[in-house]
Design an enzyme around this catalytic site. Structure first.
Site, PDB file in Angstrom:
ATOM      1  N   ASP A   4      13.709  58.142  49.969  1.00  0.00           N
ATOM      2  CA  ASP A   4      13.255  56.872  49.398  1.00  0.00           C
ATOM      3  C   ASP A   4      11.938  57.035  48.658  1.00  0.00           C
ATOM      4  O   ASP A   4      11.024  56.213  48.791  1.00  0.00           O
ATOM      5  CB  ASP A   4      13.137  55.799  50.483  1.00  0.00           C
ATOM      6  CG  ASP A   4      13.004  54.395  49.892  1.00  0.00           C
ATOM      7  OD1 ASP A   4      13.482  54.189  48.769  1.00  0.00           O
ATOM      8  OD2 ASP A   4      12.420  53.526  50.554  1.00  0.00           O
TER       9      ASP A   4
ATOM     10  N   SER B 238       6.280  47.897  49.869  1.00  0.00           N
ATOM     11  CA  SER B 238       7.035  49.141  49.711  1.00  0.00           C
ATOM     12  C   SER B 238       6.416  50.014  48.624  1.00  0.00           C
ATOM     13  O   SER B 238       6.158  49.554  47.511  1.00  0.00           O
ATOM     14  CB  SER B 238       8.485  48.832  49.346  1.00  0.00           C
ATOM     15  OG  SER B 238       9.138  48.155  50.385  1.00  0.00           O
TER      16      SER B 238
ATOM     17  N   HIS C  54      13.771  52.725  46.258  1.00  0.00           N
ATOM     18  CA  HIS C  54      14.404  51.404  46.182  1.00  0.00           C
ATOM     19  C   HIS C  54      13.579  50.415  45.355  1.00  0.00           C
ATOM     20  O   HIS C  54      14.101  49.386  44.930  1.00  0.00           O
ATOM     21  CB  HIS C  54      14.676  50.850  47.593  1.00  0.00           C
ATOM     22  CG  HIS C  54      13.467  50.335  48.316  1.00  0.00           C
ATOM     23  ND1 HIS C  54      12.779  51.080  49.242  1.00  0.00           N
ATOM     24  CD2 HIS C  54      12.817  49.139  48.250  1.00  0.00           C
ATOM     25  CE1 HIS C  54      11.776  50.364  49.728  1.00  0.00           C
ATOM     26  NE2 HIS C  54      11.772  49.181  49.137  1.00  0.00           N
TER      27      HIS C  54
END
Length: 394
Positions: free
Chosen positions: A158, A242, A128
């Site tokens: 992911d 992230s 993402h």
């Protein structure tokens, strides 16, 4: 006779007086000695205690006196951060790459350099973070900016892998085992929360849970298309973290930070993709640009999430069957359909191995089997145990 009796009486009285005074002298002497000894003993104890209190006590971080040296713990954390921090980088996504718009960033995240070979370095980050990017840039811990090439990404886990020039890369992360982790162990998150302004931020917590699953909505339509395995931690993970590293006290990467639950009533719920899940995916993305997985063609739900009433009355399972995987639906033309599986079949074994959850099923398929392999499935249908053979597809 009277004189002699009187003399005897007087002699007896004198003897009694001598005996009395002798006893009184002995008693007084004994009492005095006892008093002196008591006072001397009291003074000795007092002086000893006073000396003990005035002498500094030495505190050691040993198991003999059950004391803990906090500086030893802090030193371990510092060493872990120093071992891993320079391998954590910033990942910048640009929506367009034209001259006039190249400074319009579409997002910033983190990444981890995990390999350096033949003049090139490889970075793992989140899918993402790089999704829909027109161009990518990696910012090293030194502040140097390097153009990045996307080798491949996987929305189910992911994860994504980038390739950059290794000219200015100083450090490569070392991966550790997420399977050996224990709940309560120290966990350290390293990344760039809220962008490069806070680059290299470090937060510390513990491993709060293992073998958690998080839903994945690939089409963003509110439907769960997948559940990915994650580690749970209370180390603060914020937007921009992230793709960064979750490391253990040895400075080894045990997870790739991925997400947090951001609700007003929730605190300390961060999640990372464990290395046991990430490493095979990273290898496929680096070499093939995609992840090839064995495919059955079923929708699933853990039996453990279903009430006993439905387990026994609706599915008619034996009372000792409390775990497994329920088939929630079968897609037409898939291996599951060809094998004869139906909705509400309860899968309990694969190739003779117990299946307690969807995590167990996927772990076995992805780590032990390949596309084209056949598996034997044991399941219950209407209370009767049956089996079938299924050939896995891509």
């Amino acid at each position: 006779m009277r004189f002699e009796e009187q003399e005897q009486t007087e002699n007896k009285q004198q003897d009694d007086k001598k005996s009395y005074f002798g006893w009184l002298f002995k008693f007084t002497t004994s009492a005095l000695i006892a008093t002196v000894l008591l006072v001397a003993g009291t003074l000795t104890v007092f002086n000893y205690n006073e000396s003990a209190e005035s002498t500094p006590k030495k505190v050691n971080a040993t198991t003999e006196d059950n004391t803990i040296d906090p500086t030893a713990s802090n030193s371990s954390v510092v060493q872990a951060v120093e071992k891993a921090s320079d391998a954590v980088v910033g990942v910048v996504k640009y929506a367009q790459s034209s001259l006039l718009s190249e400074n319009s960033k579409a997002g910033t995240g983190s990444g981890v350099i995990y390999k350096k070979e033949d003049g090139e370095a490889y970075v793992v980050t989140n899918h993402h973070v790089i999704e829909n990017a027109q161009s990518l840039e990696v910012i090293l811990s030194s502040g140097d900016k390097v153009k990045a090439e996307l080798l491949g990404s996987d929305p189910l886990t992911d994860l994504a892998v980038l390739k950059i020039s290794a000219d200015k890369v100083k450090q490569v992360a070392q991966f550790g085992s997420s399977e050996d982790l224990k709940v309560g162990e120290t966990a350290i998150a390293i990344g760039n929360p809220l962008g490069m302004k806070f680059a290299g931020s470090v937060t510390k917590g513990i491993i709060s849970g293992k073998e958690r699953t998080m839903p994945v909505d690939l089409n963003k339509d509110g439907n769960v298309d997948w559940k990915t395995d994650v580690l749970q931690t209370d180390a603060a993970i914020n937007p921009g973290n992230s793709g960064g590293a979750l490391v253990n006290i040895q400075g080894e990467v045990i997870g790739i930070n991925s997400m947090k639950i951001a609700k007003e009533q929730v605190e300390g719920l961060g999640f990372a993709i464990p290395t046991s899940t990430a490493l095979p995916v990273i290898e496929d993305l680096e070499k093939e640009g995609e992840v090839t997985r064995p495919y059955m063609g079923i929708q699933t739900r853990d039996l453990s999430s279903i009430s006993n009433h439905h387990l026994q009355n609706t599915l008619k399972l034996p009372k000792d069957i409390q775990s497994g995987v329920l088939v929630g639906g079968v897609q037409q033309g898939t291996p599951a359909a060809e094998a004869g599986l139906q909705k509400y079949d309860a899968i309990v074994q694969v190739d003779g191995q117990k299946v307690k959850s969807l995590v167990d099923l996927r772990k076995y398929l992805y780590e032990e089997k390949s596309v084209g392999d056949s598996i034997e499935i044991q399941f219950y249908r209407d209370g009767q145990k049956q089996s079938t053979t299924l050939k896995l597809a891509k």
